[in-house]
Design an enzyme around this catalytic site. Structure first.
Site: not given
Ligand code: TEU
Length: 569
Positions: A101, A209, A268, A340-341
């Site tokens: 990541d 990310d 992402e 994970h989100d």
């Molecule tokens: O996530 C970016 C993102 O915009 C989302 O999936 C986020 O979790 C969402 O705004 C929640 O509503 C990435 C990562 O995957 C996430 O785990 C991190 O928290 C985020 O970036 C910040 O690094």
């Protein structure tokens, strides 16, 4: 199976490990790298090609490692560079690739770059982050004096006032995740150097990310007011900002262009459109291999993600159909339900009650039979469900906890907010991997950092592996099908029955070979009214999730959550 000019990752399946919740080898209640090594054979049995490891770098863990304080070291809770090298070697020994990541839109506030940047206005690293004075005519620290009206993803303003120098810094995520200033070429070079260091160490690529947030409009204009709250959506000034393609193309030139080994880059990209995705993934432009887009995981959001709506199947088909068509000739997409989100898909779009197994298999079949590279998130292959969080104290995720505080303070009832969190919280994905029926699901011998789902006594890897009818073996068959049948990888895509509220059906075609995928997204018995149903019903059934009698060969009548894949040549 592969054809000249094919890119290896087109036929690959990626498995995401969230190390904190995967397997704990030392009993501290938090998963670690040795735990991942111990469980690699689970991935081998499933048949995946690539392991994507969520962040394991040094971090104060404000956002579980998405806040990095040292890009070139491993956090002691996960292990060390030595255990990382062992994991990498163990992964390669099994014929798998490993991607890291890459979190470079922001760092932790404990990263030495930021510590130095915040120390004085004259610091040589001052311009590595976004520092601004209070809004003109206002005093720093006063309400509304923030340089822009942007809201942060994890609640509140996107600007944090810093006493030391009397200015604000930008953080699109938490206050402890200051945004790097990619306008500064020194920042970009420092990141490229770090990326080359990991590739030289042997990693096979990166999941990047929020990589489409790195170019901000340097004028930092105000954003559009949101339906509620004092802040605005600044997204139009940083989502796919003015220099985004220039930066990504530069990264490609500086980091990847001269590599001879097979690497994978996936961006992402919240808010990315089909047209932008084509630009990012057109091989001729040499930017990225594929993107993660967010359209389908926003279809059940109303006014934000805590305003939970039920999914209309027609919207899901329209969205997938548009992405399939938009990337049909140029570019490539990722396919995912979970990470994970996101809450667990079987609870979100399926059925986690009596039809859990059928629903999990059908959702898997749909996703894996689209064109693109499928991603499996740990536990998805077991049909793991959302968790029965009872109170706010059961949550660990910074986003969930901040949202609760903010929404309750704004007058929403705690009960109502908890209902939304139970459906949508990221912690649903982060409960420990369910390895077996023992205490703590075999995840840890200690006290897990977040509670194990009590349904692990029924839903776990050990029982799934030994049951040929399990969700696990269904995923294994889908992955095998992708590896053996080129139509799954390369076939073109035609959506059928776009207006049907219960049936999801589509065709894939490569030369003379055709697949029909047909699925019942409901608990009713339905007839799939696809063209040539008769002929299809007499063709070869490649995969299904119910026994099918060869005598029932006229219509395609589907039982609750039934799906079938037919093939003809
Ligand atoms: O996530 C970016 C993102 O915009 C989302 O999936 C986020 O979790 C969402 O705004 C929640 O509503 C990435 C990562 O995957 C996430 O785990 C991190 O928290 C985020 O970036 C910040 O690094």
């Amino acid at each position: 199976m592969s054809r000249p000019g094919d890119l290896w990752w087109k036929s690959a399946v990626v498995y995401q490990v969230y190390p904190r919740s995967f397997a704990d080898s030392d009993g501290d209640g938090i998963g670690d790298l040795v735990g991942v090594i111990d469980q690699l054979d689970h991935l081998v049995e499933l048949g995946v090609d690539v392991l994507w490891l969520s962040p394991v770098y040094r971090s104060p863990m404000d956002d579980n490692g998405y806040d990095i304080s040292d890009y070139q070291d491993i956090d002691p809770i996960f292990g060390s560079l030595e255990s990382f090298d062992r994991l990498l070697a163990a992964t390669h020994d099994r014929g798998l690739k490993l991607i890291m990541d890459l979190v470079v839109n922001h760092t932790s506030d404990e990263h030495p770059w930021f510590v130095e940047s915040r120390s004085t206005r004259e610091s040589p690293k001052r311009d590595w982050y976004w520092w601004r004075p209070a809004r003109e005519g206002m005093s720093a620290g006063d309400p509304g004096a923030e340089p822009t009206n942007w809201r942060a993803a994890f609640a509140g303003s996107a600007w944090q006032f810093d006493e030391t120098t009397g200015e604000y810094y930008l953080h699109i995520f938490s206050t402890r995740q200051p945004d790097l200033n990619w306008e500064n070429p020194e920042v970009r070079q420092a990141i490229y150097t770090m990326m080359r260091w990991w590739l030289d160490r042997g990693v096979d690529g990166f999941r990047m990310d929020v990589i489409n947030f790195i170019s901000k409009d340097p004028a930092l204009p105000d954003g559009r007011a949101l339906a509620s709250g004092p802040y605005a959506d600044g997204g139009s000034h940083y989502v796919c900002g003015p220099r985004i393609h220039e930066f990504i193309a530069e990264m490609h030139r500086e980091v990847f262009a001269d590599r001879t080994e097979a690497v994978l880059t996936v961006g992402e990209m919240p808010g990315v459109t089909v047209d932008e995705a084509v630009l990012f993934t057109d091989p001729a432009r040499a930017e990225l291999d594929m993107v993660f887009q967010f359209e389908h995981v926003g279809l059940d959001h109303g006014d934000g993600k805590w305003d939970v709506r039920s999914l209309d199947l027609r919207d899901l088909k329209a969205s997938f159909g548009r992405w399939q068509a938009g990337l049909a000739d140029v570019g490539w997409n990722s396919l995912y339900w979970n990470n994970h989100d996101q809450p667990r898909v079987v609870s979100r779009f399926g059925d986690d009650g009596a039809d859990r197994v059928a629903a999990a298999k059908t959702l898997a079949t749909l996703l894996h039979l689209h064109r693109g590279t499928p991603y499996v998130y740990q536990g998805e292959e077991l049909g793991m469900t959302n968790a029965p969080f009872a109170t706010i104290d059961d949550f660990r995720d910074i986003e969930s906890i901040h949202a609760y505080d903010e929404l309750v303070a704004a007058g929403r009832s705690p009960h109502d907010v908890l209902t939304a969190l139970r459906a949508m919280s990221r912690d649903n994905a982060r409960t420990p991997m369910q390895w077996d029926a023992s205490k703590h699901a075999g995840f840890t011998t200690g006290e897990p950092w977040i509670a194990v789902n009590p349904n692990h006594v029924e839903i776990n890897a050990e029982s799934a592996r030994s049951d040929q009818g399990s969700v696990f073996h269904h995923y294994r068959r889908l992955i095998e099908l992708r590896h053996t049948d080129p139509v799954v990888v390369h076939g073109d895509f035609t959506m059928l029955l776009p207006d049907d509220e219960q049936v999801y059906a589509f065709l894939r075609r490569l030369g003379d070979v055709e697949l029909l995928v047909v699925a019942n997204i409901s608990t009713d018995e339905v007839t799939a009214d696809v063209p040539e149903a008769d002929a299809w019903a007499r063709s070869v059934l490649v995969l299904g999730n119910y026994p099918v009698s060869k005598l029932l060969v006229r219509d395609i009548v589907l039982r609750p959550w039934e799906s079938r894949v037919y093939r003809r040549a």
